[in-house]
Design a protein around this motif. Structure first.
Motif, PDB file in Angstrom:
ATOM      1  N   ARG A   1      43.346  -5.580  19.970  1.00 12.80           N
ATOM      2  CA  ARG A   1      42.090  -5.900  20.261  1.00 12.80           C
ATOM      3  C   ARG A   1      42.524  -7.180  21.499  1.00 12.80           C
ATOM      4  NH1 ARG A   1      41.017  -4.088  15.399  1.00 12.80           N
ATOM      5  NH2 ARG A   1      39.616  -2.294  14.974  1.00 12.80           N
ATOM      6  N   ASP A   9      41.090  -9.909  24.646  1.00 15.02           N
ATOM      7  CA  ASP A   9      39.351 -10.192  24.866  1.00 15.02           C
ATOM      8  C   ASP A   9      40.128  -9.979  26.846  1.00 15.02           C
ATOM      9  OD1 ASP A   9      40.817 -12.293  24.998  1.00 15.02           O
ATOM     10  OD2 ASP A   9      39.917 -13.651  23.579  1.00 15.02           O
ATOM     11  N   ARG A  10      38.712 -10.682  27.380  1.00 17.78           N
ATOM     12  CA  ARG A  10      39.125 -10.898  28.563  1.00 17.78           C
ATOM     13  C   ARG A  10      40.420 -11.710  28.295  1.00 17.78           C
ATOM     14  NH1 ARG A  10      34.124 -11.489  33.391  1.00 17.78           N
ATOM     15  NH2 ARG A  10      34.319  -9.467  32.750  1.00 17.78           N
ATOM     16  N   CYS A  28      36.755  -6.752  27.425  1.00 21.55           N
ATOM     17  CA  CYS A  28      37.374  -6.153  25.814  1.00 21.55           C
ATOM     18  C   CYS A  28      38.727  -4.732  26.073  1.00 21.55           C
ATOM     19  CB  CYS A  28      36.710  -6.160  24.724  1.00 21.55           C
ATOM     20  SG  CYS A  28      35.582  -4.812  24.818  1.00 21.55           S
TER      21      CYS A  28
END
Length: 352
Positions: free
Chosen positions: A111, A113-114, A130
Motif C-alpha cells: 500500500r 501513500d501519495r 493512495c
C-alpha cells in the motif's frame, strides 16, 4: 508427417512448440499470419495475477508468472521485464478490499501513500491519495516473445490457412489447408477466435465473446513510466525504446465492449488521457495494432483434450500471461503424462 501439428503462431502456439520440442517431439506450426500471430501483436502484454475470475484462475495465473521466469532461464534474452504495477483502478473501500483479497491468496501487495507514489512515479501528473503496488507483475511483447520461442523450438512453420480438421474413425489425422492437406499424429488448436469454426463440424459449440482490442503506441519519450500503470481511466506501460503502450479500452482486462468507436476519436481520446497522466511531454500517435481478443464465453481458458482422439485445445485470454504455464501443463499431458489438476477447471468438456 509431423508428430504434433500446432495451428496458430501466436504466443500460445509458440510456447507449446517450445515445450513440446523440449520433450523430444517433432513439431510443425501452421499459421495464416506471420510468426507472432495476430491477437498477440495487439496485446498490452501485462503479466499479472491480480486480475482473476476464480481461485483456480488465480492459481493458474500466479503460477504463470513463475513459468515466465522459468522461460527466461531457459531462453536468455527474452523480452520480459518485471517492473511491477502501480494499481488504482479502484479507490477507497474497493481498493482496500482488493488488497485484502489478494493478500489472503498470498499475493504480494504494498500500500503506497501519495508521497511514496510521487517518489516512484515523479513524472505522473495527477498523483492519487493512495495506490497498490504489485511487485511480482511484469510485461512483455507477446508477439516478440512468440517469435523467440518459435526460433528456440526449431519448429517448422507452414504458411497456410487451415480450412478444416482431417479425421476418420473418431481420430484426428491432420488438417486441410488452402495449400493442401497436412498430416499429423496429433493437432493442437491455438487458433483463438478461429477455433469455433473448426470445432463446429464436430458438433462442439465453443462460445466466444466479442472483444475487439486496439493497442496504441506513441513516439519515444524520456523515462516517465517506470511501472506498469493501471488507473481508473487508462492502463499504460513504457517499453525500453521509450514508447508508451496503451489500450484504447478503459480497464482493458474487464472490458465488455463489443465495438470500438471511430478510430480517430478513440485514438485522440487515448492520447488525451496519456497527456493528462504525463503533462509537459509531447505525446503523439506512432502506430496501432488491432485484433479480436480470444475470450471464451465464461472468460476462462479452454485447455485440454478436444472431441477427437489426438485433438487438443489451447484457447485463452490473457494468453500473454497464461501461455507459458498452459504450455508446460499441456505438453506434459500431450506427451503421455498424467492430467494436471491445475487444468481441471478449464477443460473443453465444460461446454458439452
Amino acid at each position: 508427417m509431423a508428430e504434433t501439428l500446432i495451428i496458430g503462431a501466436g504466443i500460445t502456439g509458440a510456447a507449446l512448440a517450445f515445450q513440446l520440442s523440449r520433450r523430444g517431439e517433432t513439431v510443425s506450426i501452421v499459421s495464416t499470419h506471420a510468426e507472432g500471430g495476430l491477437a498477440s501483436t495487439a496485446s498490452f502484454g501485462w503479466l499479472n495475477a491480480s486480475y482473476h475470475l476464480s481461485r483456480a484462475h488465480y492459481r493458474l495465473r500466479h503460477e504463470a508468472l513463475e513459468a515466465h521466469r522459468r522461460l527466461m532461464r531457459l531462453v536468455p534474452g527474452l523480452p520480459t521485464e518485471w517492473p511491477g504495477c502501480l494499481w488504482y483502478e479502484a479507490t477507497g473501500a474497493a481498493q482496500e478490499e482488493t488488497a485484502s483479497d489478494l493478500q489472503a491468496l498470498g499475493y504480494r501487495v504494498e500500500r503506497l501513500d501519495r508521497a511514496a507514489i510521487g517518489a516512484r512515479m515523479p513524472a505522473l501528473g495527477p498523483v492519487p491519495e493512495c495506490a497498490l503496488h504489485f511487485p511480482e507483475e511484469g510485461a512483455a511483447d507477446p508477439a516478440e516473445l512468440a517469435r523467440a520461442l518459435i526460433a528456440a523450438s526449431g519448429a517448422r512453420v507452414i504458411r497456410a490457412t487451415v480450412q478444416a480438421l482431417d479425421h476418420a474413425g473418431g481420430r484426428v489425422s491432420g488438417v486441410v489447408t488452402d495449400r493442401g492437406p497436412v498430416k499429423a499424429g496429433r493437432v493442437v488448436l491455438a487458433t483463438g477466435t478461429g477455433t469455433p469454426a473448426l470445432l463446429q463440424p464436430l458438433g462442439l459449440v465453443l462460445p466466444m465473446l466479442i472483444r475487439p482490442g486496439l493497442m496504441i503506441a506513441t513516439n519515444p519519450l524520456p523515462p516517465v513510466c517506470p511501472l506498469i500503470l493501471a488507473t481508473p481511466d487508462q492502463e499504460v506501460r513504457q517499453d525500453a525504446a521509450g514508447r508508451l503502450h496503451a489500450p484504447a479500452a478503459l480497464a482493458r482486462q474487464s472490458d465488455h465492449a463489443e465495438r470500438l468507436g471511430a478510430f480517430p476519436v478513440v485514438v485522440q481520446a487515448t492520447l488525451m488521457r496519456l497527456r493528462m497522466l504525463f503533462p509537459g511531454h509531447e505525446i503523439h500517435f506512432a502506430r496501432q495494432a488491432m485484433a479480436l481478443r480470444p475470450v471464451p464465453g465464461d472468460g476462462l481458458p479452454v485447455l485440454g483434450r478436444g472431441p477427437l482422439e489426438g485433438l487438443w485445445l489451447a484457447v485463452m485470454h490473457s494468453a500473454a500471461t497464461l501461455a507459458p504455464v498452459a504450455a508446460e501443463l499441456l505438453a506434459q499431458e500431450i506427451t503421455g503424462g498424467p492430467e494436471s489438476a491445475g487444468l481441471a477447471d478449464f477443460r473443453p468438456s465444460r461446454f458439452g
